[in-house]
Design a protein around this motif. Structure first.
Motif, PDB file in Angstrom:
ATOM      1  N   UNK A  65       1.006  -1.107   0.286  1.00 19.82           N
ATOM      2  CA  UNK A  65       0.446  -0.256  -0.221  1.00 19.82           C
ATOM      3  C   UNK A  65       0.446   0.961   0.331  1.00 19.82           C
ATOM      4  N   UNK A  66       1.342   1.282   0.633  1.00 22.83           N
ATOM      5  CA  UNK A  66       2.547   2.258   0.421  1.00 22.83           C
ATOM      6  C   UNK A  66       3.489   2.433  -0.305  1.00 22.83           C
ATOM      7  N   UNK A  67       3.959   1.824  -0.725  1.00 20.71           N
ATOM      8  CA  UNK A  67       4.983   2.241  -2.541  1.00 20.71           C
ATOM      9  C   UNK A  67       3.750   2.333  -3.056  1.00 20.71           C
ATOM     10  N   UNK A  68       2.202   1.798  -3.644  1.00 15.58           N
ATOM     11  CA  UNK A  68       1.578   2.550  -3.884  1.00 15.58           C
ATOM     12  C   UNK A  68       0.528   3.511  -4.721  1.00 15.58           C
ATOM     13  N   UNK A  69       1.073   4.030  -2.892  1.00 12.91           N
ATOM     14  CA  UNK A  69       1.432   5.571  -2.885  1.00 12.91           C
ATOM     15  C   UNK A  69       1.723   6.269  -2.235  1.00 12.91           C
ATOM     16  N   UNK A  70       2.587   6.563  -3.563  1.00  7.93           N
ATOM     17  CA  UNK A  70       4.050   8.004  -3.016  1.00  7.93           C
ATOM     18  C   UNK A  70       3.605   9.062  -3.258  1.00  7.93           C
ATOM     19  N   UNK A  71       3.215   9.019  -4.242  1.00  2.00           N
ATOM     20  CA  UNK A  71       3.073  10.763  -4.559  1.00  2.00           C
ATOM     21  C   UNK A  71       1.191  11.406  -3.245  1.00  2.00           C
ATOM     22  N   UNK A  72       0.749  10.517  -3.088  1.00  2.00           N
ATOM     23  CA  UNK A  72      -0.301  10.951  -2.547  1.00  2.00           C
ATOM     24  C   UNK A  72      -0.455   9.478  -1.130  1.00  2.00           C
ATOM     25  N   UNK A  73       0.661  10.097  -0.040  1.00  2.00           N
ATOM     26  CA  UNK A  73       0.166   8.708   0.548  1.00  2.00           C
ATOM     27  C   UNK A  73      -0.793   9.150   1.952  1.00  2.00           C
ATOM     28  N   UNK A  74      -0.047   7.385   1.631  1.00  2.00           N
ATOM     29  CA  UNK A  74      -2.002   7.415   3.204  1.00  2.00           C
ATOM     30  C   UNK A  74      -1.564   7.864   4.290  1.00  2.00           C
ATOM     31  N   UNK A  75      -2.998   7.786   5.388  1.00  2.00           N
ATOM     32  CA  UNK A  75      -2.652   8.425   6.603  1.00  2.00           C
ATOM     33  C   UNK A  75      -2.328   6.171   7.287  1.00  2.00           C
ATOM     34  N   UNK A  76      -1.562   7.035   8.375  1.00  2.00           N
ATOM     35  CA  UNK A  76      -1.523   5.351   9.077  1.00  2.00           C
ATOM     36  C   UNK A  76      -3.356   4.976   9.411  1.00  2.00           C
ATOM     37  N   UNK A  77      -4.652   5.452   9.572  1.00  2.00           N
ATOM     38  CA  UNK A  77      -5.760   5.139   9.743  1.00  2.00           C
ATOM     39  C   UNK A  77      -6.399   4.603   8.688  1.00  2.00           C
ATOM     40  N   UNK A  78      -5.785   5.146   7.392  1.00  2.00           N
ATOM     41  CA  UNK A  78      -6.352   5.050   6.118  1.00  2.00           C
ATOM     42  C   UNK A  78      -5.810   3.141   6.171  1.00  2.00           C
ATOM     43  N   UNK A  79      -4.041   3.718   6.347  1.00  2.00           N
ATOM     44  CA  UNK A  79      -3.604   2.206   5.808  1.00  2.00           C
ATOM     45  C   UNK A  79      -4.153   0.738   6.906  1.00  2.00           C
ATOM     46  N   UNK A  80      -4.263   1.397   7.926  1.00  2.00           N
ATOM     47  CA  UNK A  80      -5.217   0.886   8.926  1.00  2.00           C
ATOM     48  C   UNK A  80      -6.833  -0.193   9.106  1.00  2.00           C
ATOM     49  N   UNK A  81      -7.535   0.897   8.101  1.00  2.00           N
ATOM     50  CA  UNK A  81      -8.696   0.438   7.842  1.00  2.00           C
ATOM     51  C   UNK A  81      -8.661  -0.502   6.027  1.00  2.00           C
TER      52      UNK A  81
END
Length: 165
Positions: A65-81
């Motif tokens: 998820x992180x590597x796929x969202x470098x230009x618009x980083x996800x928040x940790x809450x979005x990742x957790x979801x």
């Protein structure tokens, strides 16, 4: 552009295969010491599991998820979801598996991408910063300097001097 040296080899083998028979393609493969012709759908990079030595599937999913969202980083809450874990669970997993916080790891992969762009492209530094999810060039430069002990501009100067030598 291509991802690594084998991308050009893949293209060359495809072009040979389009114009000639499979026998010639196999002989070329033998000459260049490759075992096969990769299809366009084959993975070009090593799987994360092998590249990072991480076995935990949740951590691997988070890193994807992180590597796929470098230009618009996800928040940790979005990742957790996305992975059905709490922030605290992700924090613990990353400390155990990666030896750092998820925020720090995310920053490092964004800065690694920025470093590649600085070295391999002529994009202005501010565009590199935006492409890697930084909202300001000054914050990007500060983070870059902390990780690599040089500014993004100095990275470019050093690279040009290395290529000129």
């Amino acid at each position: 552009t291509g991802a690594g040296g084998t991308a050009a080899l893949d293209m060359m083998l495809k072009l040979i295969g389009d114009d000639f028979d499979e026998n010639l393609v196999n002989r070329v493969c033998e000459q260049v010491l490759t075992d096969r012709v990769r299809s366009p759908t084959d993975r070009q990079r090593l799987p994360l599991r092998a590249r990072l030595g991480v076995q935990n599937s949740k951590v691997l999913t988070i890193i994807e998820l992180m590597e796929g969202n470098l230009s618009e980083p996800l928040s940790l809450i979005e990742i957790a979801d996305h992975v059905d874990l709490s922030r605290r669970q992700i924090e613990r997993l990353f400390r155990t598996e990666m030896g750092r916080s998820p925020a720090r790891y995310y920053l490092e992969i964004r800065l690694d991408r920025a470093r590649h762009l600085l070295i391999q492209s002529s994009m202005p530094v501010v565009e590199v910063a935006v492409a890697c999810g930084f909202v300001s060039a000054s914050h990007f430069s500060k983070c870059y300097r902390e990780l690599y002990a040089r500014s993004p501009q100095q990275e470019r100067v050093d690279r040009k001097q290395l290529l000129a030598a």
